[in-house]
Design an enzyme around this catalytic site. Sequence first.
Site, PDB file in Angstrom:
ATOM      1  N   LYS A 242       0.850  -1.194   0.000  1.00 23.57           N
ATOM      2  CA  LYS A 242       0.000   0.000   0.000  1.00 23.57           C
ATOM      3  C   LYS A 242       0.887   1.246   0.000  1.00 23.57           C
ATOM      4  O   LYS A 242       1.723   1.416   0.892  1.00 23.57           O
ATOM      5  CB  LYS A 242      -0.912   0.016   1.231  1.00 23.57           C
ATOM      6  CG  LYS A 242      -1.836   1.230   1.248  1.00 23.57           C
ATOM      7  CD  LYS A 242      -2.897   1.108   2.326  1.00 23.57           C
ATOM      8  CE  LYS A 242      -2.494   1.687   3.647  1.00 23.57           C
ATOM      9  NZ  LYS A 242      -2.295   3.126   3.655  1.00 23.57           N
TER      10      LYS A 242
ATOM     11  N   ASP B  55      -3.314   4.377  -1.978  1.00 21.98           N
ATOM     12  CA  ASP B  55      -4.270   4.841  -0.959  1.00 21.98           C
ATOM     13  C   ASP B  55      -4.175   6.357  -0.810  1.00 21.98           C
ATOM     14  O   ASP B  55      -3.512   6.872   0.083  1.00 21.98           O
ATOM     15  CB  ASP B  55      -3.912   4.119   0.356  1.00 21.98           C
ATOM     16  CG  ASP B  55      -4.729   4.594   1.543  1.00 21.98           C
ATOM     17  OD1 ASP B  55      -5.845   5.094   1.340  1.00 21.98           O
ATOM     18  OD2 ASP B  55      -4.238   4.449   2.684  1.00 21.98           O
TER      19      ASP B  55
ATOM     20  N   LYS C  56      -7.088   8.271  -0.905  1.00 17.82           N
ATOM     21  CA  LYS C  56      -8.372   8.692  -0.312  1.00 17.82           C
ATOM     22  C   LYS C  56      -8.846  10.009  -0.928  1.00 17.82           C
ATOM     23  O   LYS C  56      -9.038  11.005  -0.225  1.00 17.82           O
ATOM     24  CB  LYS C  56      -8.236   8.866   1.208  1.00 17.82           C
ATOM     25  CG  LYS C  56      -7.841   7.612   1.954  1.00 17.82           C
ATOM     26  CD  LYS C  56      -7.855   7.835   3.453  1.00 17.82           C
ATOM     27  CE  LYS C  56      -7.505   6.604   4.239  1.00 17.82           C
ATOM     28  NZ  LYS C  56      -6.105   6.166   4.122  1.00 17.82           N
TER      29      LYS C  56
ATOM     30  N   ASP D 282     -12.862  15.309  -3.051  1.00 22.66           N
ATOM     31  CA  ASP D 282     -12.894  16.638  -3.677  1.00 22.66           C
ATOM     32  C   ASP D 282     -14.180  16.732  -4.496  1.00 22.66           C
ATOM     33  O   ASP D 282     -15.000  15.811  -4.469  1.00 22.66           O
ATOM     34  CB  ASP D 282     -11.638  16.804  -4.564  1.00 22.66           C
ATOM     35  CG  ASP D 282     -11.173  18.245  -4.603  1.00 22.66           C
ATOM     36  OD1 ASP D 282     -12.023  19.139  -4.809  1.00 22.66           O
ATOM     37  OD2 ASP D 282      -9.972  18.490  -4.434  1.00 22.66           O
TER      38      ASP D 282
ATOM     39  N   THR E  65     -10.720   4.384  10.701  1.00 20.85           N
ATOM     40  CA  THR E  65     -10.690   3.547  11.911  1.00 20.85           C
ATOM     41  C   THR E  65     -10.092   4.289  13.110  1.00 20.85           C
ATOM     42  O   THR E  65     -10.169   3.824  14.236  1.00 20.85           O
ATOM     43  CB  THR E  65      -9.883   2.255  11.669  1.00 20.85           C
ATOM     44  OG1 THR E  65      -8.666   2.604  11.040  1.00 20.85           O
ATOM     45  CG2 THR E  65     -10.641   1.276  10.815  1.00 20.85           C
TER      46      THR E  65
ATOM     47  N   ARG F  70       1.694  -0.136  11.125  1.00 18.53           N
ATOM     48  CA  ARG F  70       2.668   0.001  12.203  1.00 18.53           C
ATOM     49  C   ARG F  70       2.941  -1.281  12.971  1.00 18.53           C
ATOM     50  O   ARG F  70       4.006  -1.418  13.561  1.00 18.53           O
ATOM     51  CB  ARG F  70       2.230   1.119  13.149  1.00 18.53           C
ATOM     52  CG  ARG F  70       2.489   2.484  12.538  1.00 18.53           C
ATOM     53  CD  ARG F  70       1.722   3.547  13.233  1.00 18.53           C
ATOM     54  NE  ARG F  70       0.291   3.353  13.063  1.00 18.53           N
ATOM     55  CZ  ARG F  70      -0.633   4.183  13.540  1.00 18.53           C
ATOM     56  NH1 ARG F  70      -0.262   5.226  14.228  1.00 18.53           N
ATOM     57  NH2 ARG F  70      -1.917   3.962  13.330  1.00 18.53           N
TER      58      ARG F  70
HETATM   59  O1  C5P Z   1      -0.268   1.624  11.122  1.00 18.81           O
HETATM   60  P1  C5P Z   1      -1.622   1.062  10.952  1.00 18.81           P
HETATM   61  O2  C5P Z   1      -1.723  -0.430  10.889  1.00 18.81           O
HETATM   62  O3  C5P Z   1      -2.642   1.699  11.823  1.00 18.81           O
HETATM   63  O4  C5P Z   1      -1.881   1.426   9.441  1.00 18.81           O
HETATM   64  C1  C5P Z   1      -2.877   2.032   9.016  1.00 18.81           C
HETATM   65  C2  C5P Z   1      -2.659   2.303   7.572  1.00 18.81           C
HETATM   66  O5  C5P Z   1      -3.928   2.198   6.986  1.00 18.81           O
HETATM   67  C3  C5P Z   1      -2.169   3.708   7.290  1.00 18.81           C
HETATM   68  O6  C5P Z   1      -1.438   3.702   6.083  1.00 18.81           O
HETATM   69  C4  C5P Z   1      -3.417   4.505   7.116  1.00 18.81           C
HETATM   70  O7  C5P Z   1      -3.286   5.579   6.220  1.00 18.81           O
HETATM   71  C5  C5P Z   1      -4.383   3.474   6.575  1.00 18.81           C
HETATM   72  N1  C5P Z   1      -5.751   3.596   7.055  1.00 18.81           N
HETATM   73  C6  C5P Z   1      -6.771   3.612   6.137  1.00 18.81           C
HETATM   74  N2  C5P Z   1      -8.062   3.727   6.506  1.00 18.81           N
HETATM   75  C7  C5P Z   1      -8.394   3.820   7.756  1.00 18.81           C
HETATM   76  C8  C5P Z   1      -7.377   3.779   8.746  1.00 18.81           C
HETATM   77  C9  C5P Z   1      -6.051   3.667   8.343  1.00 18.81           C
HETATM   78  O8  C5P Z   1      -6.509   3.509   4.952  1.00 18.81           O
HETATM   79  N3  C5P Z   1      -9.683   3.870   8.049  1.00 18.81           N
END
Ligand code: C5P
Length: 232
Positions: free
Chosen positions: A36, A63, A65, A68, A122, A212
């Site tokens: 990603k 990714d 997101k 706009d 999240t 992470r």
């Molecule tokens: O580090 P972690 O496991 O929390 O990684 C989250 C990754 O997923 C980050 O790259 C973040 O931008 C992405 N993310 C996402 N959608 C979410 C929460 C996190 O794409 N709802």
Amino acid sequence: MKILHPKQAIIALDFDSYEEASLIVKNLNPEKFRLKIGKQLYSNEGPKVIEKFNKKGFEIFLDLKLHDIPNTVYKSLKNLFNHKIWMTNIHLFGGEDMMDAAVQAKRETQCETLLVGVTVLTSLNEDDVKKMGFGMGISDLVEILSFQAKKNDIDGVVCSAKEVSNLKENLGKDFITVTPGIRINEDKNDQARVVTLKEAVKTGSNFIVLGREITNSKNIPKMIKKVESYII
Ligand code: C5P
């Protein structure tokens, strides 16, 4: 415990440079993992980073997101679809016209890239959503946004694994779910909208994003081996 399909796990390359990201990627087998690329890496390296990892055999989830006005999202996606991208996303808070514009960009490019929509990040909890003025709980909000996405031919959504079972039940098994906020170690305390790898797979989530938990671990190759040991 073999619970993950090959390429079901997507590793988030949340780094500033290609060189830093490569330190992790060198431990990954493209037959087993997807990558990603998010705003952090893309804003520093640009589209060439997609090509570089494609050349190493990896499929890329871009990714960004996008959120706009419909015209801007349409035009940005038309540019992005010129690259070899396995999956990309928009933010569903952009509304149905924007979803429609995104799908139109995909149709016109005739690309096979999967287009998914971010529902509620999240990182947000019930209190955050209430303070933002929404008069409903997160699961209802996620469901409404997901219905709109499906109605507009978006391939699936990014959500918490906590919401997957409900979405699969109401929107069908073919509607893709991508779930970040995953923990590998099961001994940590629970937190809002964070789910363990095992639980996430059990819900039927199609793709699991690991960030992470891998990139911050003290021994990254060991952590990757651990995830690999779950792959069928
Ligand atoms: O580090 P972690 O496991 O929390 O990684 C989250 C990754 O997923 C980050 O790259 C973040 O931008 C992405 N993310 C996402 N959608 C979410 C929460 C996190 O794409 N709802």
